[in-house]
Enzyme design. Structure first.
Site, mmCIF file in Angstrom:
data_model
loop_
_atom_site.group_PDB
_atom_site.id
_atom_site.type_symbol
_atom_site.label_atom_id
_atom_site.label_comp_id
_atom_site.label_asym_id
_atom_site.label_seq_id
_atom_site.Cartn_x
_atom_site.Cartn_y
_atom_site.Cartn_z
ATOM 1 N N THR A 54 0.845 -1.205 0.000
ATOM 2 C CA THR A 54 0.000 0.000 0.000
ATOM 3 C C THR A 54 0.873 1.245 0.000
ATOM 4 O OG1 THR A 54 -0.165 0.063 2.414
ATOM 5 C CG2 THR A 54 -1.839 -1.196 1.244
ATOM 6 N N ASP A 81 -3.687 -3.504 12.986
ATOM 7 C CA ASP A 81 -5.122 -3.761 12.864
ATOM 8 C C ASP A 81 -5.820 -2.791 11.906
ATOM 9 O OD1 ASP A 81 -5.340 -5.977 14.819
ATOM 10 O OD2 ASP A 81 -4.638 -4.452 16.223
#
Length: 369
Positions: A54, A81
């Site tokens: 990403t 997370d």
């Protein structure tokens, strides 16, 4: 180990995994760790990988929302997370979300929080570990290829947003620590220790109304019917087939609209001054914080904790130290309450402090789940 009725699927061999990796997460070692620790183990287990690195916020969200996922047998998130939160919500935005949500998801710890990875390590019966050992354990679980269902919680806010959350929703002390310590990401999980001490020094009180539907108070007190094939949302009792438009999201059947009072069989907490409110659905809040030892991946339960104002800093610190072993409830602190619930609502009196969902910051406003 697993509660009765939990069924397991098995990844095919050979298997093709899409790995979504955030190179900036945690102390910035995710890519190195993936190449050094994870890839050799996966190669041995006949799991081929396509790595998607990403480059910005919401990059993974868009990828899983828009992409044809049929070429992959599993989606692997190597990050903290926050990236899994993006992936879950990206999948839930697809018109074919019901099918997409059946795709097995795997978390490999690459962030500073790693709460879900620590929880899965705990459910699997492994010893409490951190860092490389936790990564090795989670990769080993992926290599074995067993997967099972996980509850999601549907959260709605007064401004009309809806999120699907796998870990927890918080307001007050814990959320402050989470967000205030972002600037110490390079410290890894030690950022939370430093953040805790700083937030203890300037302990704040939050004013609001907390209400919940306790598991014991559910009509007839029998658990919600479970359709094993449908993705289960905590607090979502499936409607009879044929009442939903195709592709529409599951209805929040236990919740009244936020502008209306909570249903009569709910409990309203009499106090309105809190140090923290935290609704968690996994066992761990962080690698070293075993907050809800009773939680399981698919227990249909929100584990609601709230701490009333008036607690001393020393007691609060004692509770956090005990939480590393999961023994904080044994201290019987009168300021700390724990109740297993199916649904909750939190209405802040003023927009003070930050709210978090799965560790990501939210504007402070009324919310229910």
């Amino acid at each position: 180990l697993s509660p009765p009725g939990d069924s397991y699927g098995v990844l095919p061999r050979p298997c093709h995994a899409l790995v979504l990796l955030n190179p900036q997460s945690g102390s910035g070692r995710a890519l190195d760790d993936f190449q050094a620790v994870v890839q050799p183990m996966l190669a041995e287990a006949d799991i081929a990988t396509t790595v998607f690195v990403t480059e910005r916020a919401h990059h993974a969200h868009e990828k899983v929302r828009d992409e044809d996922l049929s070429q992959w047998d599993t989606l692997v998130v190597m990050s903290g997370d926050g990236l899994l939160f993006e992936v879950v919500n990206g999948l839930m935005e697809r018109p074919d979300w019901k099918e997409a949500m059946k795709k097995p998801l795997c978390i490999l710890p690459g962030g500073s929080g790693n709460a879900l990875a620590a929880s899965i390590n705990y459910y699997a019966g492994y010893d409490h570990v951190a860092k490389k050992k936790l990564l090795t354990n989670c990769t080993f679980i992926l290599c074995k290829g067993l997967y099972t269902q996980m509850d999601l919680v549907s959260l709605s806010t007064a401004s009309g947003k809806r999120f699907f959350s796998f870990l927890g929703f918080g307001w007050g002390f814990i959320s402050d620590v989470d967000i205030d310590s972002e600037k110490y990401r390079w410290l890894g999980s030690a950022r939370f220790t430093l953040g805790t001490l700083q937030c203890l020094a300037k302990l704040r009180v939050y004013h609001g109304r907390l209400s919940y539907l306790p598991i014991s108070a559910e009509q007839g007190s029998s658990p919600a019917p479970r359709d094993a094939s449908a993705p289960v949302t905590n607090g979502h009792i499936p409607r009879p087939a044929g009442t939903e438009a195709p592709g529409s999201l599951p209805p929040d059947s236990l919740l009244a609209p936020l502008g209306q009072p909570v249903p009569a069989h709910w409990t309203v907490v009499p106090e309105e001054e809190f140090v923290l409110v935290y609704a968690i659905y996994q066992s761990h809040l962080g690698t070293n914080l075993l907050m809800a030892p009773a939680a399981r991946l698919h227990d249909g339960c929100i584990h609601l904790f709230y701490m009333k104002a008036g607690i001393s800093r020393v007691t609060l610190l004692k509770l956090f130290l005990a939480m590393s072993r999961g023994t904080h409830l044994d201290l019987n602190c009168p300021h700390l309450s724990y109740v297993p619930v199916r649904a909750f609502r939190l209405e802040p009196r003023v927009a003070a402090g930050v709210m978090t969902v799965d560790g990501e910051a939210l504007a402070c406003e009324p919310v229910q789940g």
